[in-house]
Design a protein around this motif. Sequence first.
Motif, PDB file in Angstrom:
ATOM      1  N   ASN A 285       0.820  -1.215   0.000  1.00  0.00           N
ATOM      2  CA  ASN A 285       0.000   0.000   0.000  1.00  0.00           C
ATOM      3  C   ASN A 285       0.856   1.268   0.000  1.00  0.00           C
ATOM      4  OD1 ASN A 285       0.994  -0.121   2.585  1.00  0.00           O
ATOM      5  ND2 ASN A 285      -0.985   0.142   3.619  1.00  0.00           N
ATOM      6  N   GLY A 286       2.148   1.120  -0.258  1.00  0.00           N
ATOM      7  CA  GLY A 286       3.047   2.268  -0.246  1.00  0.00           C
ATOM      8  C   GLY A 286       2.994   3.058  -1.542  1.00  0.00           C
ATOM      9  N   PRO A 287       3.704   4.192  -1.595  1.00  0.00           N
ATOM     10  CA  PRO A 287       3.691   5.044  -2.784  1.00  0.00           C
ATOM     11  C   PRO A 287       4.335   4.348  -3.981  1.00  0.00           C
ATOM     12  CG  PRO A 287       5.357   5.793  -1.233  1.00  0.00           C
ATOM     13  CD  PRO A 287       4.554   4.750  -0.523  1.00  0.00           C
ATOM     14  N   ALA A 288       3.671   4.375  -5.093  1.00  0.00           N
ATOM     15  CA  ALA A 288       4.154   3.707  -6.294  1.00  0.00           C
ATOM     16  C   ALA A 288       5.316   4.474  -6.923  1.00  0.00           C
ATOM     17  CB  ALA A 288       3.017   3.563  -7.299  1.00  0.00           C
ATOM     18  N   TRP A 289       6.173   3.745  -7.592  1.00  0.00           N
ATOM     19  CA  TRP A 289       7.282   4.333  -8.357  1.00  0.00           C
ATOM     20  C   TRP A 289       6.718   5.161  -9.509  1.00  0.00           C
ATOM     21  CZ3 TRP A 289      12.130   5.562  -9.637  1.00  0.00           C
ATOM     22  CH2 TRP A 289      12.513   5.582 -10.984  1.00  0.00           C
ATOM     23  N   ARG A 290       7.278   6.350  -9.691  1.00  0.00           N
ATOM     24  CA  ARG A 290       6.905   7.202 -10.817  1.00  0.00           C
ATOM     25  C   ARG A 290       8.093   7.276 -11.763  1.00  0.00           C
ATOM     26  NH1 ARG A 290       4.135  12.338  -7.648  1.00  0.00           N
ATOM     27  NH2 ARG A 290       2.606  11.127  -6.423  1.00  0.00           N
ATOM     28  N   LYS A 291       7.897   6.823 -12.957  1.00  0.00           N
ATOM     29  CA  LYS A 291       9.008   6.687 -13.896  1.00  0.00           C
ATOM     30  C   LYS A 291       9.576   8.012 -14.372  1.00  0.00           C
ATOM     31  CE  LYS A 291       5.888   6.031 -17.857  1.00  0.00           C
ATOM     32  NZ  LYS A 291       5.476   5.068 -18.914  1.00  0.00           N
ATOM     33  N   ASP A 292       8.874   9.112 -14.092  1.00  0.00           N
ATOM     34  CA  ASP A 292       9.412  10.427 -14.462  1.00  0.00           C
ATOM     35  C   ASP A 292      10.218  11.049 -13.324  1.00  0.00           C
ATOM     36  OD1 ASP A 292       7.430  11.051 -12.669  1.00  0.00           O
ATOM     37  OD2 ASP A 292       6.397  12.494 -13.958  1.00  0.00           O
ATOM     38  N   ALA A 293      10.472  10.275 -12.255  1.00  0.00           N
ATOM     39  CA  ALA A 293      11.263  10.714 -11.098  1.00  0.00           C
ATOM     40  C   ALA A 293      10.575  11.818 -10.301  1.00  0.00           C
ATOM     41  CB  ALA A 293      12.666  11.170 -11.514  1.00  0.00           C
ATOM     42  N   SER A 294       9.264  11.881 -10.353  1.00  0.00           N
ATOM     43  CA  SER A 294       8.546  12.936  -9.637  1.00  0.00           C
ATOM     44  C   SER A 294       8.148  12.543  -8.219  1.00  0.00           C
ATOM     45  CB  SER A 294       7.298  13.353 -10.425  1.00  0.00           C
ATOM     46  OG  SER A 294       6.390  12.266 -10.550  1.00  0.00           O
TER      47      SER A 294
ATOM     48  N   ALA B 109      17.316  13.099  -1.762  1.00  0.00           N
ATOM     49  CA  ALA B 109      18.589  12.383  -1.871  1.00  0.00           C
ATOM     50  C   ALA B 109      18.923  11.669  -0.569  1.00  0.00           C
ATOM     51  CB  ALA B 109      19.693  13.357  -2.253  1.00  0.00           C
ATOM     52  N   LEU B 110      18.707  12.337   0.563  1.00  0.00           N
ATOM     53  CA  LEU B 110      18.948  11.693   1.854  1.00  0.00           C
ATOM     54  C   LEU B 110      18.062  10.468   2.036  1.00  0.00           C
ATOM     55  CD1 LEU B 110      19.246  14.891   4.090  1.00  0.00           C
ATOM     56  CD2 LEU B 110      21.066  13.220   3.672  1.00  0.00           C
ATOM     57  N   ALA B 111      16.833  10.564   1.544  1.00  0.00           N
ATOM     58  CA  ALA B 111      15.905   9.442   1.658  1.00  0.00           C
ATOM     59  C   ALA B 111      16.293   8.288   0.736  1.00  0.00           C
ATOM     60  CB  ALA B 111      14.481   9.909   1.342  1.00  0.00           C
ATOM     61  N   ALA B 112      16.991   8.578  -0.347  1.00  0.00           N
ATOM     62  CA  ALA B 112      17.409   7.539  -1.292  1.00  0.00           C
ATOM     63  C   ALA B 112      18.697   6.858  -0.865  1.00  0.00           C
ATOM     64  CB  ALA B 112      17.565   8.136  -2.686  1.00  0.00           C
ATOM     65  N   HIS B 113      19.407   7.455   0.102  1.00  0.00           N
ATOM     66  CA  HIS B 113      20.607   6.849   0.671  1.00  0.00           C
ATOM     67  C   HIS B 113      20.232   5.869   1.783  1.00  0.00           C
ATOM     68  CE1 HIS B 113      22.882  10.108  -1.284  1.00  0.00           C
ATOM     69  NE2 HIS B 113      23.981   9.486  -0.948  1.00  0.00           N
TER      70      HIS B 113
ATOM     71  N   THR C 221       8.186  12.320  -4.342  1.00  0.00           N
ATOM     72  CA  THR C 221       8.665  13.291  -3.365  1.00  0.00           C
ATOM     73  C   THR C 221       9.681  12.660  -2.421  1.00  0.00           C
ATOM     74  OG1 THR C 221       6.961  12.748  -1.757  1.00  0.00           O
ATOM     75  CG2 THR C 221       6.419  14.422  -3.431  1.00  0.00           C
ATOM     76  N   ALA C 222      10.293  13.492  -1.592  1.00  0.00           N
ATOM     77  CA  ALA C 222      11.215  12.990  -0.576  1.00  0.00           C
ATOM     78  C   ALA C 222      10.489  12.069   0.402  1.00  0.00           C
ATOM     79  CB  ALA C 222      11.857  14.154   0.159  1.00  0.00           C
ATOM     80  N   ALA C 223       9.293  12.451   0.805  1.00  0.00           N
ATOM     81  CA  ALA C 223       8.525  11.631   1.742  1.00  0.00           C
ATOM     82  C   ALA C 223       8.187  10.279   1.133  1.00  0.00           C
ATOM     83  CB  ALA C 223       7.255  12.370   2.155  1.00  0.00           C
ATOM     84  N   GLU C 224       7.877  10.265  -0.171  1.00  0.00           N
ATOM     85  CA  GLU C 224       7.589   8.994  -0.837  1.00  0.00           C
ATOM     86  C   GLU C 224       8.845   8.147  -0.980  1.00  0.00           C
ATOM     87  OE1 GLU C 224       3.788  10.362  -3.624  1.00  0.00           O
ATOM     88  OE2 GLU C 224       5.844  10.648  -4.358  1.00  0.00           O
ATOM     89  N   GLN C 225       9.960   8.775  -1.321  1.00  0.00           N
ATOM     90  CA  GLN C 225      11.207   8.019  -1.458  1.00  0.00           C
ATOM     91  C   GLN C 225      11.591   7.337  -0.151  1.00  0.00           C
ATOM     92  OE1 GLN C 225      13.949   7.438  -4.210  1.00  0.00           O
ATOM     93  NE2 GLN C 225      13.723   5.950  -2.561  1.00  0.00           N
ATOM     94  N   ALA C 226      11.276   7.942   0.978  1.00  0.00           N
ATOM     95  CA  ALA C 226      11.591   7.342   2.279  1.00  0.00           C
ATOM     96  C   ALA C 226      10.798   6.078   2.545  1.00  0.00           C
ATOM     97  CB  ALA C 226      11.351   8.358   3.389  1.00  0.00           C
ATOM     98  N   GLN C 227       9.753   5.828   1.745  1.00  0.00           N
ATOM     99  CA  GLN C 227       8.939   4.625   1.875  1.00  0.00           C
ATOM    100  C   GLN C 227       9.165   3.658   0.713  1.00  0.00           C
ATOM    101  OE1 GLN C 227       4.713   5.604   3.050  1.00  0.00           O
ATOM    102  NE2 GLN C 227       5.439   7.697   2.680  1.00  0.00           N
ATOM    103  N   GLN C 228      10.244   3.892  -0.019  1.00  0.00           N
ATOM    104  CA  GLN C 228      10.574   3.064  -1.178  1.00  0.00           C
ATOM    105  C   GLN C 228      12.015   2.552  -1.071  1.00  0.00           C
ATOM    106  OE1 GLN C 228      10.042   6.099  -4.159  1.00  0.00           O
ATOM    107  NE2 GLN C 228       7.946   5.462  -4.660  1.00  0.00           N
ATOM    108  N   ILE C 229      12.323   1.538  -1.877  1.00  0.00           N
ATOM    109  CA  ILE C 229      13.692   1.053  -1.984  1.00  0.00           C
ATOM    110  C   ILE C 229      14.576   2.195  -2.484  1.00  0.00           C
ATOM    111  CG2 ILE C 229      15.213  -0.541  -3.216  1.00  0.00           C
ATOM    112  CD1 ILE C 229      13.503  -1.948  -1.162  1.00  0.00           C
TER     113      ILE C 229
END
Length: 640
Positions: free
Chosen positions: A107-116, A177-181, A118-126
């Motif tokens: 139920n987490g935020p889906a990957w957006r292929k256009d890299a849009s 970027a911090l969330a993607a690390h 957010t930081a909050a969404e990236q923190a809930q993704q690989i």
Amino acid sequence: MDSEDISTNTSGNTSFGEVLEARLSRRGVMRTGTVVAAAGFFGAAVAAPSAVAGPADAAGPAAKHGRPPKPLLGFKAVAPNTADAITVPEGYTAKVLIPWGTPLRSNGPAWRKDASNTAAEQAQQIGMHHDGMSFFPDRGFFGSNRGLLVLNHEYVDTVLLYADGDAVITQEKVDKALAAHGVSVVAIEKRHSGWRLVDSRYNRRVTGKTPVLFSGPVSGAHPALAANGPAQGTLNNCSNGHTPWGTYVACEENWNGYFGTTQVGWTPTPEQARYGVSAAALPYRWHTVDKRFDVAENPNELNRFGWVVEIDPRDPHSPPVKRTALGRIKHEGATFTESRGRVVVYTGDDQNGEYIYKFVSSAPWRLLRAQRKSPLDHGTLYVGKFNDDGTGTWIPLVHGQGALTVANGWADQADVLIRTRRAADAVGATKLDRPEWVAVNPKNKDVYVTLTNGSGNGGAVNPRAANPYGHIIKWREAHGDNTSTSFEWDIFVLAGDPAYDATVTLGADAIFGSPDGLAFDDDGRMWIETDISNSVQNKVGSYDHIGNNQMLVADPNTGEIRRFLVGPRGAEITGWTITPDQRTIFVNVQHPGEATPFWGAAPTPATPTAVSNWPDFDPTGRPRSATVVITKNDGGIIGS
């Protein structure tokens, strides 16, 4: 040129090239092409067009009784290539498991292929740029079909991470970027359709903003760690390790590149310069909007990075702990083994002209754990010295011993550990050509390390005048005891292409360059991953016959090497782990599609697929780092 290729070691310590040059001239070792073997340590060396020499006395009981060791490699080698794909041997299947942006939960935020995202969404993704990795199997019969996969996210590609690229830096972009690390912990299981990520209370992210603790001689209250704001985050986690007690360690490598300043006239202190800190902080430039990373305004934030970070994957509420007794360097990894009940940890400092370190716990690790003490907080850190006669010693980095005294400017043990590189300089450690991953052979406890490449460090670079291809060295601790303070060393293999280096005899099935990742499976196969810099990947005149980065397998008993996997364009082959039954391996593919001059124009926000479109091959998408699952079609042991 990559930052790791540029040495910041200005000490007069002996380089490994000088040591090896002296040894070759003094010992009259047997040399066959790229093979260098000492008669005493290696025994009778053998060489073939696709092989390296191995130690005869390490081949096991069968060899000692006149029977040849059973070959470990049973697959047909794949050929070098430049395809934008994963190539594996006949009879094997590779599938993508968790690419960058995969939600941690259904139920987490889906990957957006256009890299849009957010930081909050990236923190809930690989996270981005997968690297070191370990599999923690469930207990019991199903352990090879279910468990936790823990993996590092080393850095980010600022062109691909943001929809509009990195021309303008904002706080939101820094936060993303911090969330993607950091690190991802995910539950996975094998079903009829293959492996997949599953919802679990253990699934979590550790990022550049996660609260962290410090333990060991450098406590969180140490004045050198007193920076603006609380201690948080882990950055540039390259390789990894897993402890005998079931925890994961992530290793902070090129953390210096995140710090910079716009303050006019600022220059780094000698201590900062020794770690490669500069005002530019390229390519990130976070300091322009986030003062946490402004080295002039917040200099002690630097001291919170460069550590080994312990994470308990089965306790999702536990904070990561930075274990300071293992020293502050650019840790490539932390390889664990046991000897006499004590835990031994090997780690390389990945930069041209740096050193190899070893940590030994002060007592058996089970005893320390029973006393509610961390085995990683109590012990001795050593640095390696390689002598020209094939012997070596581990020099303790202990305050009050040798050069590390108050009279010489060393305040206490915490000071030694904060300034680990300077301490190693002071005691006369041996400079090496980018020491990276360390692996310990489970059959005999011999230790191997990859040296990716080097510039010579003030002397001849190993047996060659230049070392663009790198090599692997090996040592055996005295009496087979990994806690020993002396060892014997030699060269396992020199990498390269015989078309451009007349000393190389590796055949088409085995030529490779820039060895990086290194690991053993339980049967004793040694898995070698390469990190050819994109600046020279596929380059005519040096790397055009080797192709894309790859993974090979070596049989230390027979010396044979075969290429097992070739990765997509612009990528590095990084993390590796295996299930207990050895019938599934997980391999990480990092930064596919990164700028590679061989493929022409660099990617831009408008043309993110200029170099690679792996693994999605979506014409309107972008390349993504990912974990790949590899199985044998007949269900057999991988590599057999």
